[in-house]
Design a protein around this motif. Structure first.
Motif, short mmCIF file in Angstrom:
data_model
loop_
_atom_site.label_atom_id
_atom_site.label_comp_id
_atom_site.label_asym_id
_atom_site.label_seq_id
_atom_site.Cartn_x
_atom_site.Cartn_y
_atom_site.Cartn_z
N PRO A 92 7.81 4.29 -0.59
CA PRO A 92 7.19 4.59 0.70
C PRO A 92 6.01 3.65 0.96
CG PRO A 92 6.55 6.25 -0.91
CD PRO A 92 7.52 5.33 -1.60
N LEU A 93 6.13 2.79 1.94
CA LEU A 93 5.10 1.81 2.25
C LEU A 93 4.23 2.29 3.40
CD1 LEU A 93 7.19 -1.50 2.09
CD2 LEU A 93 5.79 -0.46 0.28
N LEU A 94 2.92 2.01 3.30
CA LEU A 94 1.96 2.39 4.33
C LEU A 94 1.26 1.15 4.87
CD1 LEU A 94 0.24 5.38 2.48
CD2 LEU A 94 2.21 5.48 4.04
N ASP A 95 0.58 1.30 6.01
CA ASP A 95 -0.26 0.22 6.50
C ASP A 95 -1.43 0.04 5.55
OD1 ASP A 95 -1.94 2.34 7.03
OD2 ASP A 95 -2.14 1.94 9.16
N ASP A 96 -2.21 -1.03 5.74
CA ASP A 96 -3.26 -1.38 4.79
C ASP A 96 -4.30 -0.28 4.60
OD1 ASP A 96 -2.13 -3.78 4.20
OD2 ASP A 96 -3.54 -5.00 5.35
N MET A 97 -4.54 0.53 5.63
CA MET A 97 -5.54 1.58 5.55
C MET A 97 -4.97 2.90 5.04
SD MET A 97 -8.09 -0.15 6.25
CE MET A 97 -9.27 1.20 6.13
N GLY A 98 -3.66 2.92 4.73
CA GLY A 98 -3.06 4.14 4.21
C GLY A 98 -2.99 5.25 5.24
N GLU A 99 -2.94 4.91 6.50
CA GLU A 99 -2.99 5.92 7.55
C GLU A 99 -1.64 6.27 8.14
OE1 GLU A 99 -5.71 4.17 10.30
OE2 GLU A 99 -7.50 4.87 9.19
N ARG A 100 -0.66 5.38 8.01
CA ARG A 100 0.64 5.64 8.63
C ARG A 100 1.74 4.85 7.89
NH1 ARG A 100 -2.43 2.84 12.07
NH2 ARG A 100 -2.96 4.75 13.18
N PRO A 101 2.97 5.31 7.96
CA PRO A 101 4.06 4.54 7.35
C PRO A 101 4.15 3.14 7.96
CG PRO A 101 4.78 6.75 7.86
CD PRO A 101 3.43 6.60 8.51
N THR A 137 0.87 -1.17 0.00
CA THR A 137 0.00 0.00 0.00
C THR A 137 0.90 1.22 0.00
OG1 THR A 137 -1.69 -1.17 1.29
CG2 THR A 137 -1.84 1.23 1.23
N SER A 138 0.64 2.16 -0.91
CA SER A 138 1.45 3.37 -0.97
C SER A 138 0.55 4.54 -1.33
CB SER A 138 2.61 3.21 -1.96
OG SER A 138 3.56 4.25 -1.80
N ALA A 139 1.13 5.72 -1.46
CA ALA A 139 0.33 6.93 -1.67
C ALA A 139 1.08 7.93 -2.53
CB ALA A 139 0.00 7.57 -0.32
N TYR A 140 0.35 8.91 -3.00
CA TYR A 140 0.99 10.06 -3.63
C TYR A 140 1.79 10.80 -2.56
CZ TYR A 140 -1.44 9.51 -8.02
OH TYR A 140 -1.86 9.03 -9.24
N VAL A 141 2.85 11.47 -3.00
CA VAL A 141 3.75 12.11 -2.05
C VAL A 141 4.02 13.55 -2.47
CG1 VAL A 141 4.87 9.94 -1.44
CG2 VAL A 141 5.83 11.35 -3.29
N LEU A 142 4.44 14.35 -1.51
CA LEU A 142 4.94 15.70 -1.74
C LEU A 142 6.45 15.64 -1.65
CD1 LEU A 142 4.14 18.76 -2.03
CD2 LEU A 142 4.49 18.91 0.45
N VAL A 143 7.13 16.12 -2.68
CA VAL A 143 8.59 16.13 -2.70
C VAL A 143 9.07 17.58 -2.66
CG1 VAL A 143 10.68 15.38 -3.89
CG2 VAL A 143 8.57 14.03 -4.10
N VAL A 144 9.94 17.88 -1.69
CA VAL A 144 10.48 19.23 -1.51
C VAL A 144 11.95 19.13 -1.13
CG1 VAL A 144 8.23 20.15 -0.77
CG2 VAL A 144 9.85 19.29 0.93
N PRO A 145 12.71 20.22 -1.26
CA PRO A 145 14.08 20.20 -0.74
C PRO A 145 14.07 19.94 0.75
CG PRO A 145 13.77 22.05 -2.23
CD PRO A 145 12.41 21.46 -1.99
#
Length: 281
Positions: free
Chosen positions: A267-276, A115-123
């Motif tokens: 970046p892997l998340l728990d099954d519910m997409g709530e936390r790393p 399970t993964s998600a869209y991410v914000l990438v910044v310096p």
């Protein structure tokens, strides 16, 4: 012929017909899936996921499953665009797509393996390093890169971030274009202030090519659409035996799968997409 004998003859004929039909169906299903190799349908230039030179993390995932099944990997290469499933999996040229979003009707999904998600990438040393939501006021008035038509664009529109956003194409031939890489290069050059990308693409690219950037999963957004997804393997519709075999391999080898993906930078998340996901668990 007595009524009993006639009935017995008819029953035997029906039984034979059912056995033959079932046997034919089983033969058709089993014959489509190779017994001698782990046949993968893949894009030859979907960096960092699948690459013709075998460097993608989906290539390594295929090698892991092939080893568990004691078969060599073989590939059918085709750009991940319109017609991909029709020209590869449905055509019987290969037996599995290594990464497919759960619930897609073109394939029969296995159980999800990440399970993964869209991410914000910044310096990582800049003023946006602490931002975790697209609604953060710190993003107002800034130029964000986003893949046009992707789910985060809806949230960006809700928060007034689309007007100054730089869109990158969603559907391209990855052999000649790479929107995610272009977006990260533009971020490094200061042409945009932040990048919003699918995590399993952004994470590995940042780890390999842009170590000075921070990747933050967007797991705190309010409202639809969701920004996290469960990723499965895709097999042909009706291939239930093959699906169950792969499900068994996923279940038994989840720790190795997590380690492989984490090493790649996904970046892997728990099954519910709530936390790393704590891969040490």
């Amino acid at each position: 012929m007595t009524a009993w004998a006639a009935e017995a003859t008819r029953s035997a004929a029906v039984t034979l017909l059912l056995a033959f039909t079932a046997g034919a169906g089983q033969a058709q299903t089993s014959d489509l899936v190779s017994k001698t190799s782990f046949r993968v349908c893949a894009d030859p230039a979907a960096d960092p996921m699948s690459m013709k030179d075998g460097s993608g993390y989906e290539n390594k995932l295929a090698e892991l499953f092939a080893a568990k099944l004691e078969r060599p990997v073989s590939y059918t290469w085709f750009p991940m665009a319109t017609g991909f499933i029709r020209q590869t999996l449905k055509a019987g040229k290969c037996d599995v797509v290594m990464g497919y979003a759960q619930g897609n009707e073109l394939v029969l999904n296995t159980n999800h393996y990440m399970t993964s998600a869209y991410v914000l990438v910044v310096p990582d040393s800049g003023p946006l390093a602490g931002v975790t939501k697209l609604s953060d006021p710190a993003l107002q008035g800034l130029k964000l890169g986003v893949i046009a038509g992707s789910p985060p664009a809806t949230h960006m529109a809700r928060y007034g971030l689309i007007g100054k956003a730089r869109p990158y194409q969603l559907v391209v031939d990855r052999r000649v274009e790479s929107p995610a890489s272009d977006m990260l290069n533009d971020l490094a050059a200061g042409e945009i202030d932040a990048a919003v990308i699918w995590g399993p693409i952004a994470g590995p690219l940042v780890k390999r090519d842009h170590p000075g950037m921070k990747v933050t999963p967007l797991i705190h957004e309010d409202g639809a659409p969701k920004l996290f997804y469960r990723i499965t393997m895709g097999v042909r519709q009706g291939e239930k035996v093959w699906q169950r075999e792969l499900n068994s391999q996923i279940r038994r080898n989840q720790a190795e799968i997590n380690a492989l993906l984490t090493e790649a930078g996904v970046p892997l998340l728990d099954d519910m997409g709530e936390r790393p996901l704590d891969v040490g668990q």
